[in-house]
Each structure stands twice: as C-alpha cells, then as structure tokens.
Write a protein that holds these residues in place. Structure first.
Motif, short mmCIF file in Angstrom:
data_model
loop_
_atom_site.label_atom_id
_atom_site.label_comp_id
_atom_site.label_asym_id
_atom_site.label_seq_id
_atom_site.Cartn_x
_atom_site.Cartn_y
_atom_site.Cartn_z
N PRO A 362 85.02 22.64 18.19
CA PRO A 362 85.45 21.78 19.30
C PRO A 362 84.52 20.57 19.39
CG PRO A 362 84.08 23.53 20.18
CD PRO A 362 84.09 23.70 18.67
N PHE A 363 84.99 19.52 20.01
CA PHE A 363 84.20 18.31 20.16
C PHE A 363 84.04 17.97 21.64
CE2 PHE A 363 86.02 17.99 15.95
CZ PHE A 363 84.99 17.45 15.18
N LYS A 364 82.85 17.56 22.00
CA LYS A 364 82.64 16.94 23.29
C LYS A 364 83.08 15.48 23.18
CE LYS A 364 78.53 19.78 24.18
NZ LYS A 364 77.05 19.76 24.39
N MET A 374 82.93 11.26 20.00
CA MET A 374 83.12 12.71 19.94
C MET A 374 82.09 13.31 19.00
SD MET A 374 87.27 13.16 19.81
CE MET A 374 87.48 11.76 18.72
N VAL A 375 81.55 14.45 19.39
CA VAL A 375 80.56 15.11 18.55
C VAL A 375 80.71 16.62 18.72
CG1 VAL A 375 78.79 15.01 20.36
CG2 VAL A 375 78.11 15.22 17.95
N ASN A 376 80.54 17.37 17.63
CA ASN A 376 80.66 18.82 17.72
C ASN A 376 79.33 19.44 18.18
OD1 ASN A 376 79.10 18.61 15.42
ND2 ASN A 376 80.59 19.60 14.05
N ASN A 377 79.37 20.72 18.44
CA ASN A 377 78.20 21.38 19.02
C ASN A 377 76.99 21.35 18.10
OD1 ASN A 377 79.59 22.02 21.36
ND2 ASN A 377 80.25 24.03 20.60
N SER A 378 77.22 21.40 16.80
CA SER A 378 76.09 21.43 15.87
C SER A 378 75.59 20.03 15.52
CB SER A 378 76.51 22.15 14.59
OG SER A 378 77.55 21.44 13.93
N GLN A 379 76.22 19.00 16.09
CA GLN A 379 75.85 17.61 15.82
C GLN A 379 76.07 17.22 14.35
OE1 GLN A 379 74.17 15.43 18.40
NE2 GLN A 379 75.15 17.01 19.64
N SER A 380 76.89 17.99 13.63
CA SER A 380 77.10 17.71 12.21
C SER A 380 78.25 16.75 11.96
CB SER A 380 77.36 19.03 11.47
OG SER A 380 78.53 19.66 11.96
N GLN A 381 79.10 16.55 12.95
CA GLN A 381 80.26 15.69 12.76
C GLN A 381 80.53 14.92 14.04
OE1 GLN A 381 83.81 17.77 11.63
NE2 GLN A 381 84.82 15.94 10.84
N ALA A 382 80.84 13.64 13.87
CA ALA A 382 81.09 12.80 15.04
C ALA A 382 82.11 11.72 14.70
CB ALA A 382 79.79 12.16 15.52
N TYR A 383 82.76 11.19 15.73
CA TYR A 383 83.74 10.13 15.59
C TYR A 383 83.46 9.05 16.62
CZ TYR A 383 86.57 13.65 13.12
OH TYR A 383 87.01 14.62 12.26
N ASP A 396 74.30 11.11 13.60
CA ASP A 396 73.18 10.36 14.19
C ASP A 396 73.48 8.87 14.22
OD1 ASP A 396 71.72 12.65 14.66
OD2 ASP A 396 70.69 12.56 12.72
N ASP A 397 74.06 8.35 13.14
CA ASP A 397 74.36 6.91 13.10
C ASP A 397 75.39 6.53 14.15
OD1 ASP A 397 72.61 6.63 11.04
OD2 ASP A 397 74.14 6.66 9.45
N ILE A 398 76.45 7.33 14.25
CA ILE A 398 77.51 7.03 15.22
C ILE A 398 76.99 7.19 16.64
CG2 ILE A 398 79.75 7.80 16.10
CD1 ILE A 398 80.55 8.45 13.27
N LYS A 399 76.18 8.20 16.85
CA LYS A 399 75.62 8.44 18.18
C LYS A 399 74.79 7.23 18.63
CE LYS A 399 73.49 12.32 18.62
NZ LYS A 399 72.42 13.34 18.62
N SER A 400 73.94 6.76 17.73
CA SER A 400 73.08 5.64 18.11
C SER A 400 73.90 4.38 18.34
CB SER A 400 72.03 5.39 17.01
OG SER A 400 72.65 5.07 15.77
N GLU A 401 74.98 4.20 17.57
CA GLU A 401 75.83 3.03 17.76
C GLU A 401 76.54 3.08 19.11
OE1 GLU A 401 79.65 0.77 15.63
OE2 GLU A 401 78.57 2.37 14.56
N PHE A 402 77.03 4.27 19.50
CA PHE A 402 77.74 4.40 20.77
C PHE A 402 76.79 4.26 21.95
CE2 PHE A 402 79.27 7.11 24.28
CZ PHE A 402 80.48 6.49 24.55
N TRP A 403 75.69 5.02 21.96
CA TRP A 403 74.80 5.00 23.11
C TRP A 403 74.00 3.70 23.17
CZ3 TRP A 403 76.38 8.07 26.52
CH2 TRP A 403 76.85 9.34 26.22
#
Length: 406
Positions: A362-364, A374-383, A396-403
């Motif tokens: 599942p994704f948050k 969106m990111v899964n619980n293990s932080q291994s996949q994001a959109y 990590d790259d997508i997370k930093s771009e979004f936040w």
C-alpha cells in the motif's frame, strides 16, 4: 367517417370496433410523438379486440420499421397482403401497394436473415456478446469501411443520429455514448458508408424479434467501432489523450476512488474532487485518510496504472489484518473495467488487448498544491504525480523533490 368503416360481409362486434378504434387513435398519438414502444402496444391492443383491419397491421409495421425490427415488420406487411387478397379486411382503402413497397425496402435484410440468420445467432451463443461484437466490428471496419478512420467515424455518427431519432433507450444511448451531440445531429447520409449500412442492418435483422437483445448487440458493436475510430493509423494503441470526464471517479459499489490514471508513462487523469479524503496530519501536511493501491494492467503494447484510494478502515482490514485482500482487489479491478464501460471512457483500455494485472500496495498519499506524492511503507518505491508530471524513481529523490517544493 369512422376510421373503422367495415363491410357487412364480415360480422363484427360494434363494441369491439369502438374499443379497437379508441386503441388505434391512442397508438397514432404515441407514434406522432415518437413513442414507438407504446404505439406498437396500442396497435396490438386494437388488433386483439378488432383483428379485421389491414390498416392497423400496416401502421404497426411502420413502427416496427422505425425501430428496425424488420422481421416483425415483414410479418405485418405479409399479413396486410394476405388479408386483402383473401378479402378478410374490412377497410375500404387498400394497403397492399404500400406493404409491397416497404417489403422492397427491407428485402436485402430479410434475405440475409433467411440465408444466414441461424448461423449468426449461433455465433452469438458460442462467442458471447463481447467477442461477437468485436468480430463484427472488425469485419465492418476491414471489409466495408476500408479501415478508413474518417469513414469509420462518419458511419458511427450516422448510426448514433439514427438512434437519437428512434427515442427511448436508443436515444438514451446516443446522448450518453461519449459522442458530442453537435457532431452527429447535422450528419447526412454518406454514400461511401452504404455497404456498411446494409451489412450492419442485416446482422441486426437476425435478432430483430428480440428488440432488447438487438439493442445490446447494436450498441456493443458501436462501442467497439468507437474504440477503433480513435485508434492511430500506425497500430492498435489508443491515443494517450487526457480523459474528458467531469467530476471525481468514485466507484460507488466498490466504495473506492480512482485518484490517477497513467498510461505508458503519461498522466491521463487526476482526480481533483477528493479534498474530503484528506486529513491534516500533526505536521500540518495533507495526508490521505487511507491507503492507495496501484492497479497495473499490461499487454504487449501498453502499461496502464490506475491508482485507487481505499479508506482507512478498508486499508487496515486488507493490509494490516490481511483479511480478504486478494478477493477485494480482484473485485475492484472488475469495477474499474465496468466504470470505464458504463461511462464510455474508451481511451484507457484497448478493446482488442488482453491484459495481465498486478497490484502494488500500500502507499501513503500526500498532497501539496497540485502535486501528489506516494510512498510505500518500506520507502522503497515512490511516485510524484500531477496533471503533467509522472515520476517513479528512487524514493529518496522523489521525496526530496516533493517536500522541497515551496
């Protein structure tokens, strides 16, 4: 003079004649207002109480003709001819010549049904509606419309205009099939589609004694042609244009929401009608109250990703307690296909493709302005998704771009 004048050689019941004439007048009114179903019903009532009027059979046949129920029309025209030949009609004016003219108009369809009707009906029984519609849509396109996309579209517009004029469920389909009313309302008959017209009506004639079945077959074939009409000349891939759909995609029976649709890496749809699905978390961020599943449908030419939001209770049952997860996901996958079909969204799934499916979950889901992360619980996949952004890279790259966005 009464509409139901009769000769003394045929004994009739005056009360029945009066009742028959009343039904006949009611039927004419329904016919004039375009309600052929009720017109047929009241012409039939008239014949049940007063069966000696060839004019009533003629008028009922005319209603059958409008609905393209050619086999039933043919039966009534033959009845007119036989009644008047055998002097069984009480009507002063003869209707045989008009009946013969109309039989001539539909003789190609009747001939096809007599020759091939049993075979065509057996094909439907063997194939099922989906494959049967695909088979005949392809024959229409390949053999009678020369695979010319402009000609296919023109044929569709002709047919939809005809359905709109027929009223009832036919009109309802025409107004809700996804073709703009302004496109088909002014269309005129195209000689280049004449062979396709005759062939299509011949196939439908095989089912014209069952008008509901005929309607389902007709619209199923048209839906396939609509899909073909937006197919590119270079292959069988449907254009990845954005979906023209007003409102949020809520799958009501499945109790989920389609949030995004991505096809071959291009964003086709973003659901902007879901602010009620988010809550403000302790950090002040907009966070989905639940979880997202990525439904992935693949064939040899395309990858379709449909991101679906489940509420918090559903997510807990499926992904924490592992209760009925696979059954629930399979049910929602079926609901997705049904939703696309019911809403005439034809540029997501190809009518000719065979899809395999898988689920990523599942994704948050977080939202900031018009962008979604969106990111899964293990932080291994994001959109990262917006109207014109689709990224599925390192979390990590997508997370930093979004936040990191302002």
């Amino acid at each position: 003079m009464s509409l139901f004048s009769f000769f003394s050689r045929i004994k009739t019941d005056p009360k029945a004649e009066a009742q028959g004439e009343q039904y006949f007048r009611q039927a004419l009114q329904y016919h004039q207002y375009g309600n052929q179903d009720d017109a047929i019903l009241f012409f039939t009532k008239s014949l049940e109480v007063s069966p000696h009027h060839s004019s009533v059979f003629l008028n009922r046949a005319g209603c059958f003709m409008i609905q393209e129920r050619y086999l039933e029309a043919y039966d009534d025209y033959r009845k007119v001819i036989d009644m008047e030949k055998n002097k069984e009609s009480v009507d002063i004016e003869r209707a045989t010549s008009m009946a013969l003219q109309n039989i001539e108009r539909i003789k190609l369809f009747i001939s096809f049904e007599k020759k091939s009707g049993d075979t065509v009906r057996q094909q439907l029984s063997n194939d099922g509606l989906e494959y049967f519609a695909q088979r005949w849509a392809e024959i229409l396109s390949n053999q009678h419309l020369a695979n010319d996309l402009d000609l296919i579209k023109y044929f569709i517009l002709e047919e939809i205009k005809e359905l709109e004029e027929m009223g009832g469920i036919h009109q309802e389909y025409a107004l809700n099939c996804g073709i703009n009313h302004s496109e088909f309302i002014k269309v005129t008959e195209n000689n280049n589609t004449g062979k396709a017209f005759i062939f299509f009506k011949s196939i439908l004639c095989c089912f014209s004694r069952d008008p509901l079945k005929m309607f389902k077959i007709r619209t199923a074939i048209l839906n396939k042609l609509i899909s073909l009409s937006i197919t590119s000349n270079s292959g069988n891939n449907i254009s990845n244009q954005q979906i023209d759909y007003d409102g949020g995609m809520r799958l009501i029976e499945a109790e989920v929401d389609i949030m995004f649709i991505v096809k071959n890496g291009e964003v086709m749809y973003v659901n902007n009608e879901t602010p009620h699905l988010y809550e403000i978390d302790k950090d002040g961020d907009m966070k989905l109250d639940g979880r997202v599943v990525n439904f992935i449908f693949k064939d040899s030419n395309e990858v379709i990703e449909i991101f679906v939001a489940f509420d918090d209770q559903d997510s807990y049952s499926m992904f924490t307690m592992n209760m009925g997860r696979d059954e629930r996901l399979n049910y929602v996958a079926q609901a997705i296909f049904q939703f696309m079909g019911q809403n005439n969204i034809t540029n997501v799934f190809s009518a000719t493709a065979t899809y395999s499916s898988q689920y990523h979950y599942p994704f948050k889901l977080y939202k900031k302005n018009d962008k979604h992360f969106m990111v899964n619980n293990s932080q291994s996949q994001a959109y990262l998704i917006s109207e014109n952004i689709y990224k599925n890279n390192n979390a990590d790259d997508i997370k930093s771009e979004f936040w990191g966005m302002a």
